[in-house]
Design an enzyme around this catalytic site. Structure first.
Site, PDB file in Angstrom:
ATOM      1  N   GLY A  12       0.606  -1.118   0.275  1.00 14.98           N
ATOM      2  CA  GLY A  12      -0.043  -0.051  -0.056  1.00 14.98           C
ATOM      3  C   GLY A  12       0.635   1.329  -0.127  1.00 14.98           C
ATOM      4  N   SER A  13       1.908   1.293  -0.750  1.00 11.85           N
ATOM      5  CA  SER A  13       2.789   2.522  -0.646  1.00 11.85           C
ATOM      6  C   SER A  13       2.114   3.625  -1.508  1.00 11.85           C
ATOM      7  CB  SER A  13       4.459   2.520  -0.995  1.00 11.85           C
ATOM      8  OG  SER A  13       4.319   1.996  -2.427  1.00 11.85           O
ATOM      9  N   ASN A  14       1.418   3.146  -2.620  1.00 12.93           N
ATOM     10  CA  ASN A  14       0.744   4.043  -3.420  1.00 12.93           C
ATOM     11  C   ASN A  14      -0.483   4.453  -2.617  1.00 12.93           C
ATOM     12  OD1 ASN A  14       1.542   4.246  -6.304  1.00 12.93           O
ATOM     13  ND2 ASN A  14       1.851   2.311  -6.026  1.00 12.93           N
ATOM     14  N   MET A  90      -4.267  -7.186  -7.088  1.00 12.66           N
ATOM     15  CA  MET A  90      -3.608  -8.251  -8.076  1.00 12.66           C
ATOM     16  C   MET A  90      -4.717  -9.222  -8.405  1.00 12.66           C
ATOM     17  SD  MET A  90      -0.731  -7.322  -8.223  1.00 12.66           S
ATOM     18  CE  MET A  90       0.874  -6.596  -7.638  1.00 12.66           C
ATOM     19  N   LEU A  92      -7.939  -9.792 -11.693  1.00  7.84           N
ATOM     20  CA  LEU A  92      -8.607  -9.194 -12.922  1.00  7.84           C
ATOM     21  C   LEU A  92     -10.177  -8.767 -12.230  1.00  7.84           C
ATOM     22  CD1 LEU A  92      -7.518 -11.670 -15.515  1.00  7.84           C
ATOM     23  CD2 LEU A  92      -6.576  -9.512 -15.016  1.00  7.84           C
ATOM     24  N   ASN A 108      -5.772   1.908 -12.621  1.00  3.95           N
ATOM     25  CA  ASN A 108      -5.004   1.101 -12.081  1.00  3.95           C
ATOM     26  C   ASN A 108      -3.396   1.619 -12.649  1.00  3.95           C
ATOM     27  OD1 ASN A 108      -3.900  -1.202 -10.853  1.00  3.95           O
ATOM     28  ND2 ASN A 108      -3.282  -1.840 -12.833  1.00  3.95           N
ATOM     29  N   HIS A 110       0.650   0.633 -13.107  1.00  2.00           N
ATOM     30  CA  HIS A 110       1.487  -0.474 -13.307  1.00  2.00           C
ATOM     31  C   HIS A 110       2.832  -0.094 -13.428  1.00  2.00           C
ATOM     32  CE1 HIS A 110       2.361  -4.488 -15.298  1.00  2.00           C
ATOM     33  NE2 HIS A 110       2.834  -3.831 -15.937  1.00  2.00           N
TER      34      HIS A 110
HETATM   35  C1  GAR Z   1       3.219  -1.160  -7.494  1.00  2.24           C
HETATM   36  O1  GAR Z   1       4.494  -1.324  -7.933  1.00  2.24           O
HETATM   37  C2  GAR Z   1       2.053  -1.462  -8.348  1.00  2.24           C
HETATM   38  O2  GAR Z   1       2.555  -0.484  -9.616  1.00  2.24           O
HETATM   39  C3  GAR Z   1       2.190  -2.931  -8.728  1.00  2.24           C
HETATM   40  O3  GAR Z   1       2.164  -3.483  -7.504  1.00  2.24           O
HETATM   41  C4  GAR Z   1       2.805  -2.539  -6.452  1.00  2.24           C
HETATM   42  C5  GAR Z   1       2.156  -2.075  -5.358  1.00  2.24           C
HETATM   43  O4  GAR Z   1       2.649  -1.466  -4.376  1.00  2.24           O
HETATM   44  N1  GAR Z   1       0.895  -3.275  -9.642  1.00  2.24           N
HETATM   45  C6  GAR Z   1       1.069  -3.959 -10.280  1.00  2.24           C
HETATM   46  O5  GAR Z   1       1.935  -4.771 -10.683  1.00  2.24           O
HETATM   47  C7  GAR Z   1      -0.258  -4.629 -11.073  1.00  2.24           C
HETATM   48  N2  GAR Z   1      -0.052  -5.217 -12.247  1.00  2.24           N
HETATM   49  P1  GAR Z   1       2.210  -0.894  -3.074  1.00  2.24           P
HETATM   50  O6  GAR Z   1       1.425  -1.793  -2.572  1.00  2.24           O
HETATM   51  O7  GAR Z   1       3.219  -0.323  -2.301  1.00  2.24           O
HETATM   52  O8  GAR Z   1       1.381   0.331  -3.678  1.00  2.24           O
END
Ligand code: GAR
Length: 203
Positions: A12-14, A90, A92, A108, A110
């Site tokens: 969840g850093s985003n 993660m 679909l 989303n 990516h």
């Molecule tokens: C992020 O790098 C995001 O782009 C990726 O998962 C990570 C989640 O990080 N998503 C995918 O690969 C989707 N295909 P986070 O939980 O620290 O935000």
């Protein structure tokens, strides 16, 4: 104020970057709910810390993928969400109801420059392929795997990275900036489609 529903399966850093941007008043938005399918997601701790309602919806409690998706959709509707933000979710989207309930309202992020390196190991795939420039993409979500129309991209020079971990870290910093800037666009204008092209009009 734009009402966000964030769906996250993991760290969840985003999600945190969006929380911070709202708290710093960079974004005129509110996260109405965090939905997660993973009881161990660190995102849950982040939501608790910032008093964001949490809905844990686990796949194992539903007979089918469609029933699971439709529970998430009805939960989002119950919070009157304007924009669905997938942040490290993660799975679909299997139910067609996603697209009728939230038309061009599901985004989303990516960690690659789509259409290169879709899937769950984008940074590893880019590193092993040996590309020198990778990056991140924010796109509308469709039923495919990272195939939806592209809203915005940011390139990242990974030529000096010596490991997949370094690539991940370097791209993640830019993901946080990019996601915030795209959500800001939703607060200041609207999107429409011209074929596969996403066109933005500022209010
Ligand atoms: C992020 O790098 C995001 O782009 C990726 O998962 C990570 C989640 O990080 N998503 C995918 O690969 C989707 N295909 P986070 O939980 O620290 O935000």
């Amino acid at each position: 104020m734009l009402k966000l529903g964030v769906i996250a399966s993991g760290h969840g850093s985003n999600f945190q970057a969006i929380i911070n941007a709202i708290e710093n008043k960079e974004l005129d938005a509110k996260i109405e709910v965090l939905i997660t399918d993973n009881p161990d997601a660190y995102s849950i701790q982040r939501a608790k810390k910032h008093s964001i309602p949490i809905e844990l919806i686990e796949r194992k409690n539903f007979p089918t993928r469609i029933a699971f998706d439709e529970k998430i959709i009805s939960t989002l509707k119950s919070y009157s969400i304007d924009l669905v933000v997938l942040a490290g979710y993660m799975r679909l989207l299997k139910s067609q109801k996603w697209f009728s309930e939230f038309p061009i309202r599901i985004i989303n992020i990516h960690p690659a420059l789509l259409p290169s390196f879709p899937g769950t190991h984008a940074q590893k795939d880019a590193f092993e392929y040996g590309v020198k420039i990778s990056g991140c993409t924010v796109h509308f979500v469709d039923e495919g795997l990272d195939t939806g129309p592209i809203i915005a991209q940011r390139s990242v020079d990974i030529s000096d990275c010596v490991s997949e971990e370094e690539v991940k870290k370097k791209i993640l910093v830019q993901e946080h900036h990019l996601y915030k800037s795209v959500i800001k666009m939703f607060t200041k204008g609207s999107f429409r489609m011209e074929g596969r092209r996403v066109v933005y009009t500022q209010d």
